[in-house]
Scaffold this active site. Structure first.
Site, PDB file in Angstrom:
ATOM      1  N   HIS A   1      29.548  46.445  27.655  1.00 27.69           N
ATOM      2  CA  HIS A   1      29.815  47.525  28.626  1.00 27.69           C
ATOM      3  C   HIS A   1      30.353  46.963  29.940  1.00 27.69           C
ATOM      4  O   HIS A   1      30.154  47.550  30.991  1.00 27.69           O
ATOM      5  CB  HIS A   1      28.561  48.364  28.895  1.00 27.69           C
TER       6      HIS A   1
ATOM      7  N   SER B   1      53.820  39.175  45.984  1.00 28.25           N
ATOM      8  CA  SER B   1      54.135  40.548  46.383  1.00 28.25           C
ATOM      9  C   SER B   1      55.233  40.501  47.435  1.00 28.25           C
ATOM     10  O   SER B   1      55.333  39.540  48.187  1.00 28.25           O
ATOM     11  CB  SER B   1      52.871  41.190  46.950  1.00 28.25           C
TER      12      SER B   1
ATOM     13  N   LYS C   1      49.015  37.891  48.174  1.00 31.21           N
ATOM     14  CA  LYS C   1      48.872  38.267  46.765  1.00 31.21           C
ATOM     15  C   LYS C   1      49.351  37.195  45.790  1.00 31.21           C
ATOM     16  O   LYS C   1      50.328  36.513  46.019  1.00 31.21           O
ATOM     17  CB  LYS C   1      49.653  39.549  46.474  1.00 31.21           C
TER      18      LYS C   1
ATOM     19  N   GLU D   1      49.831  41.545  32.759  1.00 35.98           N
ATOM     20  CA  GLU D   1      50.040  42.990  32.879  1.00 35.98           C
ATOM     21  C   GLU D   1      51.200  43.457  32.003  1.00 35.98           C
ATOM     22  O   GLU D   1      51.133  44.501  31.353  1.00 35.98           O
ATOM     23  CB  GLU D   1      50.310  43.359  34.337  1.00 35.98           C
TER      24      GLU D   1
END
Ligand code: ARG
Length: 455
Positions: A156, A276, A282, A289
């Protein structure tokens, strides 16, 4: 453009119809398979005395030259041709004359395209398997370097029990090994369709076994109508590839979580991360992704071909031309995702300290406390409750199970002795999990040995 099938027609095909109908823009990818198949077919026609050997020699030489010229760029594929089969046959006839016109004896484009697709699947399966093997060997390497890297295992997405990073990596290695065995399975089922002709076989004394052998298939399809109607292998491949992407996507999700500041378990190499345009701090896991994102199109490709085939009457229907772009896309996507994902993992830094720190929080040794009591004779359900009470005390007193004093333990059960601290030491928690398939060093070493021997 003049058509091979023009005899029956009194009008030229409308240009728009040709454009709509043609598949050359994408089946050009099959030129190698098409030539290879035609060479095997021509050799068989000669061996069975269906066409003269001199013609076979001309055909073979002509096809070889076409292949060479396509590969070195001196011959360009005509994008107005209907498909790759028509283009190559027309080019052959242009080069060698009448002998070229004999190539299509005892053959149809229906069995020809089925052969090309089977050959494409056969070689692509091999390529994907090689990439999967590379991925597994990267995972095995990481596992070997992290046999004692303790981290929380989750259920979980809540910290659950202590495991090692090696254990985690070997879980993925086993998933990818299953992907390989699914592809092996598909490979075993591939059959040779040529010689089915349009749908009803042929009156020529062909030798289909000879062609099958020449092209590396175990045998020809048993039923010619099935052979030209079948795209099960396309669907199976699209499905196997979807499964690979599902595995990669789960892994991608972990990498995305692990590289976040919240987890901090993994740091990507600068060469495998992106920045970024506005936020200077970043470091983004774009590869992971994108892999997660591309999973959607590979699933979509599977749905597409399943739906194309649904309700099609036997035998060949032009709908089946729609089998190609989506499968090519799935194969190309997987072939792009697997190596870059493996390279990203290989170059990443495992943050052992962060994993250890996380493992020390979250009471992930609470099961071991319960097991301690159960091994001393308390029924497991009661032991479970005692351990839960101890966790509650820890939360209220800002303790861990390891820092809680023995007198507190004894208040819950007199079975507790000094040795409880040894039992709940995280390292021991992992080391004692010697059950087959478990995370102990010994067990992982066995898993690694098994995996290596499987490859
Ligand atoms: N371009 C077709 C395909 O991709 C080849 C088979 C065409 N056969 C036919 N009878 N029109 O499926």
């Amino acid at each position: 453009m003049a058509k091979m099938w023009e005899g029956r027609f009194s009008k030229e095909e409308d240009k728009a119809v040709n454009d709509f109908n043609k598949s050359i823009t994408f089946d050009k990818k099959l030129y190698k398979e098409d030539i290879k198949g035609s060479m095997a077919h021509a050799s068989m026609l000669g061996a069975c005395s269906i066409i003269p050997m001199q013609d076979v020699e001309k055909i073979l030489k002509g096809l070889e030259d076409i292949l060479k010229d396509l590969e070195n760029g001196t011959l360009e594929i005509d994008m107005d041709a209907e498909d790759i089969h028509m283009f190559i046959e027309a080019e052959l006839t242009k080069r060698i004359g009448d002998a070229g016109k004999k190539l299509h004896t005892a053959r149809s484009r229906n069995d020809q395209v089925a052969l090309d697709m089977n050959l494409y699947v056969k070689s692509s399966v091999e390529e994907v398997k090689a990439e999967l093997k590379n991925m597994i060997s990267v995972l095995v390497d990481i596992a070997e370097n992290n046999l004692e890297t303790i981290m929380p295992g989750y259920t979980h997405l809540q910290r659950a029990q202590p495991v090692t990073f090696a254990y985690y990596m070997m879980a993925y290695a086993n998933m990818f090994a299953r992907d390989i065995s699914r592809l092996d399975d598909l490979e075993d089922r591939l059959k040779m369709p040529l010689g089915s002709a349009a749908l009803a076989g042929t009156t020529y004394p062909i030798d289909r076994k000879m062609v099958a052998k020449e092209l590396g298939f175990s045998e020809p399809y048993a039923n010619a109508m099935d052979a030209v109607s079948d795209r099960d292998y396309v669907i199976e491949f699209a499905s196997d590839l979807s499964m690979v992407m599902m595995h990669l996507s789960r892994f991608a999700e972990e990498v995305i979580l692990w590289t976040s500041t919240e987890f901090g378990y993994l740091e990507l190499d600068d060469a495998y991360a992106t920045g970024s345009s506005i936020m200077p701090q970043k470091k983004n896991p774009d590869i992971a992704e994108l892999v997660r994102g591309k999973t959607g199109r590979v699933y979509g490709n599977l749905m597409g071909i399943l739906t194309v085939m649904k309700g099609l009457p036997l035998a060949y229907d032009k709908d089946m031309q729609e089998d190609k772009e989506s499968l090519f896309d799935s194969v190309d996507t997987i072939k792009a995702c697997l190596p870059i994902f493996a390279a990203m993992l290989k170059s990443a830094t495992v943050k052992k300290d962060a994993m250890k720190k996380a493992a020390e929080k979250g009471f992930i040794n609470a099961t071991d406390v319960a097991d301690y009591l159960a091994k001393k004779g308390m029924p497991f359900r009661d032991a479970y409750k005692c351990s839960g009470q101890l966790v509650a005390i820890c939360i209220n007193t800002n303790n861990t199970l390891n820092s809680l004093l023995l007198e507190e333990y004894k208040k819950i059960s007199t079975l507790f002795e000094q040795d409880i601290y040894n039992v709940i030491d995280l390292k021991n928690c992992v080391e004692k999990r010697v059950s087959q398939g478990g995370p102990s060093i010994l067990s992982i070493k066995k898993q690694i040995t098994k995996m290596k021997s499987q490859l």
